[in-house]
Scaffold this active site. Sequence first.
Site, short mmCIF file in Angstrom:
data_model
loop_
_atom_site.label_atom_id
_atom_site.label_comp_id
_atom_site.label_asym_id
_atom_site.label_seq_id
_atom_site.Cartn_x
_atom_site.Cartn_y
_atom_site.Cartn_z
N ASP A 68 0.84 -1.20 0.00
CA ASP A 68 0.00 0.00 0.00
C ASP A 68 0.87 1.25 0.00
OD1 ASP A 68 -2.07 -1.77 0.33
OD2 ASP A 68 -2.67 -1.05 2.32
N ARG A 124 -0.70 -0.55 -8.64
CA ARG A 124 -2.14 -0.37 -8.42
C ARG A 124 -2.34 1.14 -8.27
NH1 ARG A 124 -3.45 -2.83 -3.18
NH2 ARG A 124 -2.97 -0.85 -2.23
N THR A 164 -10.12 1.77 -8.22
CA THR A 164 -11.08 2.88 -8.16
C THR A 164 -12.52 2.38 -8.25
OG1 THR A 164 -11.71 4.99 -9.17
CG2 THR A 164 -11.00 3.26 -10.69
P1 FDA Z 1 -14.12 8.76 -6.04
O1 FDA Z 1 -13.77 9.15 -4.65
O2 FDA Z 1 -14.22 9.83 -7.07
O3 FDA Z 1 -15.43 7.91 -6.00
C1 FDA Z 1 -16.12 7.54 -7.19
C2 FDA Z 1 -17.47 7.00 -6.77
O4 FDA Z 1 -17.27 5.75 -6.08
C3 FDA Z 1 -18.23 7.88 -5.77
O5 FDA Z 1 -19.01 8.82 -6.42
C4 FDA Z 1 -19.05 6.85 -5.00
O6 FDA Z 1 -20.18 6.51 -5.75
C5 FDA Z 1 -18.12 5.65 -4.95
N1 FDA Z 1 -17.31 5.66 -3.73
C6 FDA Z 1 -16.01 5.99 -3.60
N2 FDA Z 1 -15.60 5.84 -2.34
C7 FDA Z 1 -16.69 5.44 -1.64
C8 FDA Z 1 -16.91 5.11 -0.29
N3 FDA Z 1 -15.94 5.18 0.63
N4 FDA Z 1 -18.15 4.71 0.08
C9 FDA Z 1 -19.14 4.60 -0.83
N5 FDA Z 1 -19.00 4.91 -2.13
C10 FDA Z 1 -17.78 5.31 -2.54
N6 FDA Z 1 -5.46 4.95 -1.05
C11 FDA Z 1 -4.19 5.23 -0.67
O7 FDA Z 1 -3.86 6.39 -0.42
N7 FDA Z 1 -3.29 4.19 -0.55
C12 FDA Z 1 -3.59 2.91 -0.83
O8 FDA Z 1 -2.74 2.01 -0.72
C13 FDA Z 1 -4.91 2.62 -1.29
N8 FDA Z 1 -5.28 1.34 -1.63
C14 FDA Z 1 -6.49 1.14 -2.23
C15 FDA Z 1 -6.79 -0.12 -2.77
C16 FDA Z 1 -7.98 -0.31 -3.48
C17 FDA Z 1 -8.28 -1.65 -4.06
C18 FDA Z 1 -8.90 0.77 -3.61
C19 FDA Z 1 -10.18 0.62 -4.37
C20 FDA Z 1 -8.62 2.00 -3.06
C21 FDA Z 1 -7.44 2.20 -2.35
N9 FDA Z 1 -7.13 3.44 -1.80
C22 FDA Z 1 -5.83 3.69 -1.37
C23 FDA Z 1 -8.18 4.49 -1.63
C24 FDA Z 1 -8.18 5.49 -2.81
O9 FDA Z 1 -7.05 6.32 -2.73
C25 FDA Z 1 -9.43 6.37 -2.79
O10 FDA Z 1 -9.46 7.13 -1.61
C26 FDA Z 1 -10.75 5.60 -2.90
O11 FDA Z 1 -10.65 4.53 -3.77
C27 FDA Z 1 -11.89 6.55 -3.39
O12 FDA Z 1 -11.60 7.04 -4.67
P2 FDA Z 1 -12.30 6.48 -6.02
O13 FDA Z 1 -11.23 6.20 -7.01
O14 FDA Z 1 -13.18 5.36 -5.72
O15 FDA Z 1 -13.05 7.74 -6.62
#
Ligand code: FDA
Length: 310
Positions: free
Chosen positions: A132, A182, A229
């Site tokens: 991570d 990732r 994501t």
């Molecule tokens: P965004 O925040 O724009 O969300 C897009 C849509 O997804 C939202 O409109 C909503 O519908 C849905 N959504 C997103 N988050 C949600 C939530 N918490 N609850 C409900 N719905 C939600 N970060 C980091 O700094 N270090 C790391 O090592 C990791 N590792 C990691 C692994 C994996 C497999 C994932 C999916 C994520 C991470 N992250 C992470 C977290 C990442 O940085 C980020 O904060 C989240 O994935 C939210 O961003 P999105 O890309 O989903 O987009």
Amino acid sequence: MSVMRSVLLATSENRWMRETGPKLWFVKRAARKFMPGEEFADMLRAADELAPSGILTVFTRLGESVTDAGEATAVREHYLEALTQLKARGMHSEPSIKLTQLGLDIDPERCFANLRALAERAHATGNYLWIDMEQSSYVDVTLALTRRVKTEFPRVGVCLQAYLYRTMDDLKALVDQGIGVRLVKGAYKEPASVAFPKKADVDDNFFKLAVVMLEGRGRTNGFRAVFGTHDLNLVTRIQGHAERAGLAARDVEVHMLYGIQRAAQGRLVKEGVRLRVLVAYGAYWFAWYVRRLAERPANVWFVVRSMFAR
Ligand code: FDA
């Protein structure tokens, strides 16, 4: 950054809240939406439930900023045992670990020894080790230790955050070195001197980085491209770009978190995308859970509602 997001991210780093929050029954109940339970057995059950839909898993035992060497050793032993158990069960679940959980803040060399042991076991069991990415102050050391372990064990990947200005340079170097990436947007509170303050710029950068990753996929040096994501617009754009570049649907690999975008996960699998869900478990879930609330402040209503739900 919204006020709510700032408050939640500050809460996730507050010591008193980290100790008190997990004891509140309604917070515990609300957290169940994102984690099936606190034990490794809960993760195995969730993985078994997802497998028939063609969804594989990544697993992480929650905890970070460990300050006791014995605790870091216990974390290492937990993952070693987990890797052995998964091999015995024939399950394809990949570990994702935080270096501060393996003792990075105590002694980087001890942390490396723990990391090396996990990479060795992942290699021996035909698994893959994900690392991570934590706050921006850890990026250099995380990448340095990842590169070092990769010289001996090829099946390692690291998380990169699209909100950091430096990530394009880091990504290009990792593609050349055949280290899996990732890509995520980034979950911590970072200053504007190191990270894009505006979400639109982060999304934009994510796509630019994704294009470089899809090009890197063609290399035969072991580079693995994963998009972490839940942003379905971005996933659609990435799928479109892959198709135009002549790649197959299966060349796109997406990782999401357990409990988020469940319906879309099923649809993506049907479209041929390779999908894994990251299942988190363990007793130290509070900081991690509050970062999930910060990503979507509307989730705070789940916490409020769970106070009244029966
Ligand atoms: P965004 O925040 O724009 O969300 C897009 C849509 O997804 C939202 O409109 C909503 O519908 C849905 N959504 C997103 N988050 C949600 C939530 N918490 N609850 C409900 N719905 C939600 N970060 C980091 O700094 N270090 C790391 O090592 C990791 N590792 C990691 C692994 C994996 C497999 C994932 C999916 C994520 C991470 N992250 C992470 C977290 C990442 O940085 C980020 O904060 C989240 O994935 C939210 O961003 P999105 O890309 O989903 O987009």
